[in-house]
Design an enzyme around this catalytic site. Structure first.
Site, PDB file in Angstrom:
ATOM      1  N   TYR B 101      44.617   7.222  33.843  1.00 59.25           N
ATOM      2  CA  TYR B 101      44.580   8.550  34.794  1.00 59.25           C
ATOM      3  C   TYR B 101      43.503   8.495  35.824  1.00 59.25           C
ATOM      4  O   TYR B 101      43.897   9.027  36.897  1.00 59.25           O
ATOM      5  CB  TYR B 101      44.215   9.606  33.886  1.00 59.25           C
ATOM      6  CG  TYR B 101      45.418   9.944  32.776  1.00 59.25           C
ATOM      7  CD1 TYR B 101      46.781  10.127  33.536  1.00 59.25           C
ATOM      8  CD2 TYR B 101      45.505  10.182  31.531  1.00 59.25           C
ATOM      9  CE1 TYR B 101      47.850  10.401  32.799  1.00 59.25           C
ATOM     10  CE2 TYR B 101      46.597  10.377  30.937  1.00 59.25           C
ATOM     11  CZ  TYR B 101      47.674  10.531  31.445  1.00 59.25           C
ATOM     12  OH  TYR B 101      48.935  10.844  30.774  1.00 59.25           O
ATOM     13  N   GLU B 197      45.586  -3.900   5.533  1.00 61.59           N
ATOM     14  CA  GLU B 197      46.412  -3.839   6.586  1.00 61.59           C
ATOM     15  C   GLU B 197      46.808  -2.579   7.081  1.00 61.59           C
ATOM     16  O   GLU B 197      46.454  -1.779   7.856  1.00 61.59           O
ATOM     17  CB  GLU B 197      47.776  -4.653   6.726  1.00 61.59           C
ATOM     18  CG  GLU B 197      48.501  -4.507   7.995  1.00 61.59           C
ATOM     19  CD  GLU B 197      49.928  -5.304   7.744  1.00 61.59           C
ATOM     20  OE1 GLU B 197      50.164  -5.958   6.884  1.00 61.59           O
ATOM     21  OE2 GLU B 197      50.829  -5.088   8.676  1.00 61.59           O
ATOM     22  N   ASP B 249      50.579  -7.057   4.255  1.00 59.56           N
ATOM     23  CA  ASP B 249      52.273  -7.126   3.855  1.00 59.56           C
ATOM     24  C   ASP B 249      52.729  -8.566   3.709  1.00 59.56           C
ATOM     25  O   ASP B 249      52.051  -9.648   4.482  1.00 59.56           O
ATOM     26  CB  ASP B 249      53.017  -6.407   4.907  1.00 59.56           C
ATOM     27  CG  ASP B 249      53.025  -4.903   4.805  1.00 59.56           C
ATOM     28  OD1 ASP B 249      52.649  -4.441   3.751  1.00 59.56           O
ATOM     29  OD2 ASP B 249      53.527  -4.299   5.702  1.00 59.56           O
TER      30      ASP B 249
END
Ligand SMILES: Nc1ncnc2c1ncn2[C@@H]1O[C@H](COP(=O)(O)OP(=O)(O)O)[C@@H](O)[C@H]1O
Ligand SMILES: [Mg+2]
Lengths: 701, 368
Positions: B101, B197, B249
């Site tokens: 910004y 995770e 996973d």
């Protein structure tokens, strides 16, 4: 009309209507250019010979053929008939046309909005030669009475059925007579007429006839009161007038709309089109029935004499050869040639090698005038125009002309962008996907209906516009802000049907249109590519110039605000220019003031000015600024009251020099037959089928 | 986020000003100003087998101003450098988003923005990190706090004592900058560190007080762990000799997360030294687990095309060449299925805490 019925050709008549056979020109019963009035009298006599039938019945039956299918189209047809006549008359008389069209709502009560109204007063005024007093009633209140029908000569008159049909329509729908003011010169009196048609006899009924004071020294004014519907947009009166003005930049047109506005289409081209010439029919251009009729009508006493005299490109020697080949005596009496012998003669004529007809009988609009017209009426950045050399289809000479107006005027492009709104995340500039517009003309008259059936439109579709830098979906009109102009000028424009709204696609015509469009496209492609190349270099430099500012400011802040900013900026700008084509880009962008190369008959409008045919553009612009064009007297010589041909000695380069304006007013006053006017079928039917019955009926005693 | 320290012109600021000097000197000599930026891509990294780290090569790309394709990037680089030096002068720390910004505006006399989206400014910051060989924290740019820690460890944060064993089940939110000047590890009594995770599984373990039972630290980065999380794991590993176990996973992305923790990432290869934990172990979910733990086939998910392509890429990475890893990945490909940690709930809500991990740790069933 009535005439048809008295002929022996009733069967052909029906046939011709139902199957819309191709029509071909009337043969010109070549009479020595006799005194005009005498010829008109001939027509009058012919009129008298006609059997009486109910004109109104015929009219009602054939409304759709005559352009009066519905109230909206009917209003347009009325305007069209009157304007076509005004323009034809002016041009034939060598006068630069000033035409005023006025549409007024007629209400039998309170005020009605034009879009709601169903009755209109159409007034068309011209500065043409005027009409002699005795002729006025018959011209306006007798169907099938005109001067152009019998000539193989390019004119607008091919369109529609004529002013009397418009008058008839008015009479049937409103009961009001046609009002005419006409004056043939400042020394003559102006005559005022109110006429109606006796629908039983097809004869004029004169309601009012007096001399009046008229401010115009010369010209004609027609006022019709008709049932109609006024709606802007496609195929409207407004569109027709606008397109007329594009193809006829030599016309000054003032249009008073039903809303009470006045639209001005100034004259931007100050030369009259060259006078078209009449020609005799070419043997390839006739059909069997026509040949039979010509054999009946001819003044020659021998067959070879007939062939040589009544056709173009047939020398006496060739005539003898034809007779020999057809195994008929050259001395045979034409009138006695019938049946199989005539058929053999016809075949032989078609098989003999005969030189193409002369093509100087056609008066194209011309590249300059097309450019002027497009430039005047369409705001674009690129204009080009192409007139093809004359070509021939079925023995009829014709010329195809095409033009393009492309893009948005730079000043218009900038306008909507002015409020530079900072873009938020996810916002992008929108692109529009408009399609090109095709405007079509036959003998300078705009064709507004049946676009997709028209040969011109098909040629536009089959042109690969992508090759020229435009977008185009398969078999579609190209995309982009563009107007495609196509004009066919011919002594005989082959329409697909009697309503004369689409040009039939003969191979020869299609080919010429395609060639003209390709040349236009090629130039456009050149323009687009050149502009893109320049723009991309320019964009590059622009990018750098934009970013330099940012980089310099950031560097300055990094250096604690101590940087000689201007110096750094200049150094960087120098590098930018040297790395982006430098001067060359300026040139390509037209910033150096040199014009475009390789783009003949084109106008390019940039933010910095106009290139190409700049003189023309300037002329157009100056004309637009001035209401009463000052250039006109210059072309007309001294503004004189006589209707002397205007072009004499004045126009130097114009091809008019080659065709000294010939004052052919009335060749022969003839009734125009609906069926015989111009019917055409597709090329599949082989030779153009002249409708014999027309001719026969016309001449039969 | 503001941190106060007192400095003159910092070394980082000097490096940033150096960019302006490149522009000025090039302009002086009518040369195209050009920055040299190390390439952050697979083509410019190598695996140092001895150290077990991904290291950045020496290939550089040139970013020139007067090249249409690069001009905007060049301008953006200078703008970001300017913003970063502003941070140095004001001694402020800010986020990537705020840098975006701060540097975004519409260029004068145009409709063009300096930056259209944050994904244009983020890479420029990384470019500067690499080119100037500075750390992001040195640039005073932080990422989001995207990580949680719980367990027997005490930090000093801005003078506050943070005891991660006394923060309930929510734990302590890992700051994005965890360098010793910012975050002090006062005490650590854990036996190992488990990097999970997914936040959901971390919550499960935290709620079940797994850390107390096994005397370990539970850490998560909610997906691909951000730098703060990786750096903190690395510090705990190095400074307190905690073994690090990774629980992800069973899919190619899980494998990659593990490899990033272990050897470093391709994109930030220059920071491997500070971040990578070459001794980290992969506890699961392994492609061998469904069989071993009797997970029904119906809790598996069919590998999609992307998964398969990514798995095949991994097979080619130098740091996945160990036979056990090749077998692991190939087994997944052969099965055609992937499994989420969450699938363990199919057996029991507490299966992860009560059965799976205890057995894993007991059997030392992990991959290196
Ligand atoms: N405005 C006019 N000025 C001069 N003559 C006109 C005008 N309008 C019509 N005429 C004459 O009247 C004739 C009949 O016109 P019209 O019925 O429209 O048939 P066409 O135009 O097909 O010949 C024209 O041929 C022309 O000689
Ligand atoms: Mg007419």
């Amino acid at each position: 009309m009535g005439k048809k019925k008295d002929s022996a050709s009733d069967t052909e008549d029906t046939e011709s209507k139902s199957s819309a056979p191709r029509a071909t020109p009337e043969p010109v019963a070549k009479r020595p250019a006799a005194v005009k009035p005498a010829e008109r009298v001939t027509a009058v006599e012919m009129g008298a010979r006609q059997r009486e039938i109910s004109v109104s019945e015929f009219f009602t039956k054939n409304r759709h053929l005559l352009g009066f299918d519905n109230p909206r189209k009917a209003l347009l047809t009325c305007v069209k008939e009157a304007v076509d006549n005004a323009l034809d008359a002016c041009e034939e008389a060598g006068i630069l046309p000033d035409v005023t069209v006025k549409l007024e709502v007629v209400s039998n009560g309170g005020p009605v909005a034009p879009s709601q109204a169903n009755r209109f007063r159409v007034t068309v005024t011209d500065n043409g030669p005027g009409i002699v007093r005795q002729q006025i009633p018959r011209i306006f209140a007798k169907l099938l009475y005109g001067s152009k029908f019998h000539r193989l000569r390019m004119s607008r008159g091919q369109q529609g059925i004529g002013i009397s049909a418009a008058g008839m329509y008015g009479q049937l729908t409103t009961g009001k007579p046609v009002r005419i003011i006409s004056r043939i010169g400042p020394k003559a009196a102006a005559h005022f007429f109110e006429v109606q048609i006796d629908t039983k006899k097809n004869e004029p009924l004169v309601h009012e006839n007096k001399q009046i004071d008229w401010e115009q020294p010369r010209g004609t004014q027609v006022t019709l009161e008709v049932e109609g519907k006024y709606q802007k947009g496609r195929a409207s009166v407004d569109e027709w007038l606008e397109q007329t003005s594009i193809a006829n930049p030599h016309v000054k047109l003032i249009y008073g709309t039903p809303e009470g506005e006045t639209k001005e289409y100034p004259r931007t081209y100050h030369e009259l089109p060259p006078q078209p010439r009449e020609i005799k029919p070419h043997p390839y251009g006739i059909e069997f029935g026509m040949l039979l009729k010509m054999l009946q009508d001819t003044k020659s006493h021998t067959l070879s004499g007939f062939l040589a005299a009544d056709f173009c490109r047939v020398s006496p020697q060739l005539a003898d050869e034809i007779c020999k080949a057809a195994k008929v005596s050259p001395e045979a009496k034409p009138r006695e040639l019938k049946g199989p012998v005539a058929e053999t003669l016809y075949k032989t004529l078609q098989e003999t090698k005969i030189m193409a007809p002369p093509t100087n009988c056609i008066s194209p609009i011309g590249e300059k005038a097309i450019l002027a017209g497009l430039y005047k009426q369409i705001k674009g950045e690129f204009y080009t125009a192409v007139s093809r050399p004359p070509a021939v289809y079925r023995g009829n000479p014709f010329i195809i002309e095409a033009g393009l107006a492309y893009g948005n005027r730079p000043q218009d492009q900038n306008k909507p962008q002015q409020p530079a709104m900072p873009k938020a995340e996810g916002e992008h500039e929108e692109e529009d996907s408009e399609l090109a517009r095709v405007i079509r003309y036959a003998n300078r008259v705009p064709l507004l209906y049946q676009q997709s059936a028209c040969s011109t439109f098909k040629a536009v579709l089959s042109t690969s516009w992508r090759n020229y830098g435009l977008t185009q979906s398969r078999g579609a009109i190209p995309g982009g802000p563009m107007v495609i102009f196509v004009h066919m000028a011919s002594v005989w424009v082959p329409f697909t049907s009697e309503s004369k709204e689409a040009i039939a696609d003969y191979d020869e015509i299609q080919k010429e249109i395609t060639l003209a469009l390709r040349e236009c496209g090629r130039r456009l492609g050149l323009f687009i590519r050149r502009r893109e190349r320049a723009a991309s270099e320019f964009r590059r430099r622009n990018i750098f110039e934009l970013y330099i500012e940012e980089v310099v400011e950031a560097c300055n802040r990094l250096k604690g605000g101590t940087l000689p900013k201007q110096k750094l900026k200049e150094q960087l700008q120098k590098i930018a220019t040297s790395r982006t084509g430098g001067q060359k880009t300026d040139e390509a962008l037209g910033k150096t003031g040199t014009g475009p190369e390789g783009l003949p008959h084109s106008i390019i409008v940039t933010a910095d000015g106009v290139e190409g045919e700049t003189a023309l553009a300037t002329q157009v612009e100056s004309s637009q600024g001035v209401v009463a064009s000052p250039v006109e007297p210059d072309l007309l010589g001294k503004p004189s009251p006589s209707d002397k041909p205007a072009s004499k000695g004045k126009t130097t380069k114009s091809s008019r020099a080659k065709h000294p304006p010939k004052k052919t007013t009335a060749q022969s006053d003839q009734a125009r037959l609906f069926s015989g006017d111009s019917k055409t079928t597709k090329k599949s039917s082989g030779k153009p089928a002249r409708s014999a019955k027309t001719a026969v009926s016309r001449k039969s005693k | 986020m503001t941190t106060t320290k007192t400095k003159k012109t910092t070394p980082v600021e000097k490096k940033l000003i150096g960019l302006a000097d490149i522009v000025i000197q090039s302009a002086e000599r009518s040369k195209d100003p050009t920055f040299q930026i190390p390439i952050r891509a697979l083509s410019n990294v190598s695996f140092n087998e001895r150290k077990g780290l991904i290291e950045m090569g020496s290939k550089k790309q040139e970013r020139s101003f007067f090249n249409v394709g690069m001009a905007k990037r060049f301008m953006q680089t200078v703008l970001v450098a300017d913003a970063l030096s502003e941070l140095q002068r004001a001694d402020l720390t800010t986020s990537l988003r705020e840098i975006y910004y701060r540097t975004k505006h519409t260029i004068k006399d145009s409709h063009e923005n300096t930056f259209d989206a944050q994904d244009e400014s983020d890479p420029v910051i990384e470019d500067l990190e690499v080119s100037l060989a500075t750390l992001r924290e040195e640039l005073h740019v932080s990422a989001e706090n995207r990580g949680s820690i719980v367990g027997p460890v005490i930090f000093g944060d801005d003078g506050d004592r943070v005891d991660c064993s006394k923060l309930g089940k929510g734990g302590y939110s890992v700051p994005s900058i965890v360098e010793p000047e910012y975050l002090e590890i006062r005490r650590c009594t854990a036996d190992f560190l488990l990097l999970v995770e997914k936040g959901t599984q971390w919550n499960r373990l935290s709620e079940d007080k797994f850390w107390r039972r096994y005397n370990c630290i539970l850490l998560t980065g909610n997906g691909q762990p951000p730098r703060g999380v990786r750096r903190l794991a690395c510090r705990l590993h190095e400074e307190h000799r905690l073994p690090v176990y990774v629980l992800v996973d069973n899919d190619p992305w899980g494998y990659y997360i593990y490899s990033v923790v272990k050897q470093g990432s391709i994109n930030l290869a220059f920071e491997s030294q500070r971040m990578a934990i070459p001794k980290a172990k992969f506890v699961g979910l392994s492609s061998a687990d469904p069989e071993r733990y009797e997970l029904p086939r119906n809790v598996g998910i069919k590998l999609n095309e992307k998964d398969i392509a990514r798995a095949k890429e991994l097979l080619n990475y130098q740091w996945f060449q160990k036979p056990a890893w090749q077998a692991e990945i190939k087994r997944m490909l052969a099965s055609g299925l992937k499994y989420e940690l969450d699938a363990l709930a199919n057996k029991d809500f507490q299966y992860l805490t009560k059965k799976y991990l205890p057995r894993k740790l007991k059997e030392k069933d992990w991959l290196d």
